[in-house]
Write a protein that holds these residues in place. Structure first.
Motif: not given
Length: 439
Positions: A373-402
């Motif tokens: 949850w990101y509340q930007a009241d001033a100075g970042v976007f054009n107006t006062d905004n509440d921005v939400y972001a949900w992310t889900s992901g996977i990390n797969y390492k087939p070996n130690a270098n990838v």
């Protein structure tokens, strides 16, 4: 490197830390080794990879293979379960005379534009071609001196340059087209004696949990807080004092935010990291003072908010890193930014809360989710905004270098979405995936 990365989880498996390593290179290292043998009454048989097995019954009849074969265990060699323990990564250059040289390549693809590094949708892009040389200090025997230099080419470079002053000083003019370019985000010397060390030069901030360096993050995409409310680099001097094994203090002077070797402010940078329990580390980091002279030129969706007006204020980040279990890591982060111009008018006013859950299956696989949850009241976007972001992901390492990092992300805006999401939509789904090759 950001402070929360200095808090190391207690559980060790195969010589690597559980979840995300909190110091050094931040490599994803998972807990969990399974023996393929169950032909003795020793629970799970012989442990060939040198660490305690995870998820094994104590009886031989239903021991190590229990629950694996029925799932098709390795799924064609992917190592989803069973014995998956990686050796140390292969390096092209290695270490000579105490100096280590290495790097990585990060290439990625995402379906929608985000104002957070990921600015070129629907095309494969080179985010980071990274090289570094470092002599890490070792104060166990007294005084030592070292340092580090980092170089990056790719689409992440322009957001890593010294853009705090828009006069093309240091690396700010090293662009190659609209998005690609070069940067030297770190160039510093470091000296230490015993529990005290001091670095001087151009270095990454200690603010926050996410960082610019791709291998040190779980997710491909970044949080709004990290991009819009935190500095990336500083130029100055920073001292680190390890008071005890569980208590570290930081303090120093920096010339503003995101600037090279040219005066762009006067600010204090410091904090404290405390291991409150075996499983919980809390880090408070702050920067306060004069951040810049009003020429901030970060590549973002809106105009520079501080041009010609100066910026003075305060910013802090509080990060709690909790090991719920040997396999599960929870991170809570809260950021506050409040700045004014020379007349006392608000320049930037933001507040954010990020939460992460990272579950490490073994050295090959880890699952993670992030809610912001990101509340930007001033100075970042054009107006006062509440921005939400949900992310889900996977990390797969087939070996130690990838490292392969697919993810899905949903962003939505409470307020005016102009200049935030692609096509100024109220919400947006994004699929992204990148691959990191360490060398």
């Amino acid at each position: 490197m950001k402070l929360s990365k200095l808090a190391m989880l207690a559980a060790l498996a195969c010589g690597l830390t559980a979840g995300q390593a909190m110091a050094g290179n931040g490599t994803i290292a998972q807990v969990g080794c399974f023996s393929d043998s169950c032909d003795s009454c020793d629970p799970c048989g012989e442990i060939t990879c040198g660490c305690e097995p995870v998820g094994c019954d104590l009886g031989c009849d239903s021991g190590c293979d229990s629950g694996c074969d029925s799932l098709g265990c390795n799924l064609g060699g992917l190592g989803l379960c069973g014995d998956c323990c990686h050796d140390d990564p292969f390096t092209l250059f290695g270490e000579y005379g105490g100096i280590s040289v290495g790097g990585w390549l990060q290439m990625g693809y995402h379906t929608a534009a985000l104002p957070l590094f990921n600015s070129r949708p629907d095309e494969v892009q080179l985010h980071q071609a990274w090289l570094y040389a470092e002599k890490a200090i070792d104060t166990s025997c007294g005084f030592d001196i070292g340092g580090r230099i980092d170089y990056i080419y790719g689409t992440d470079s322009q957001d890593t340059q010294a853009f705090g002053i828009a006069n093309d000083h240091w690396d700010n003019g090293w662009d190659n087209g609209a998005d690609y370019g070069h940067a030297l985000p770190q160039l510093y010397v470091e000296a230490g004696y015993g529990d005290l060390s001091v670095k001087a030069g151009h270095f990454y901030t200690i603010i926050g949990w996410e960082v610019v360096t791709a291998p040190d993050n779980f997710f491909y995409s970044h949080a709004y807080t990290m991009y819009n409310s935190e500095p990336f680099t500083h130029t100055g001097a920073l001292a680190t004092y390890n008071a005890t094994d569980d208590l570290t203090f930081y303090g120093g002077y920096v010339m503003g935010w995101d600037s090279g070797f040219e005066d762009n402010g006067d600010a204090f940078l410091g904090g404290i990291s405390a291991g409150l329990t075996d499983n919980l580390t809390v880090t408070y980091a702050t920067v306060g003072g004069r951040f810049g002279d009003g020429n901030i030129n970060r590549v973002d969706p809106g105009p520079p908010a501080t041009v010609g007006r100066g910026e003075n204020g305060y910013m802090h980040s509080i990060v709690a890193d909790y090991a719920v279990s040997d396999n599960l890591q929870y991170i809570f982060q809260s950021d506050l930014l409040d700045t004014e111009d020379i007349d006392g008018a608000t320049v930037r006013d933001t507040f954010g809360i990020n939460q992460y859950l990272i579950y490490s299956i073994n050295d090959c696989w880890a699952l993670g989710t992030r809610f912001e949850w990101y509340q930007a009241d001033a100075g970042v976007f054009n107006t006062d905004n509440d921005v939400y972001a949900w992310t889900s992901g996977i990390n797969y390492k087939p070996n130690a270098n990838v490292i392969i990092r697919p993810e899905v992300r949903w962003d939505w805006v409470d307020g005016d979405p102009t200049g935030i999401l692609e096509n100024d939509d109220d919400d947006q789904f994004t699929f992204g995936m990148d691959t990191i090759f360490l060398f």
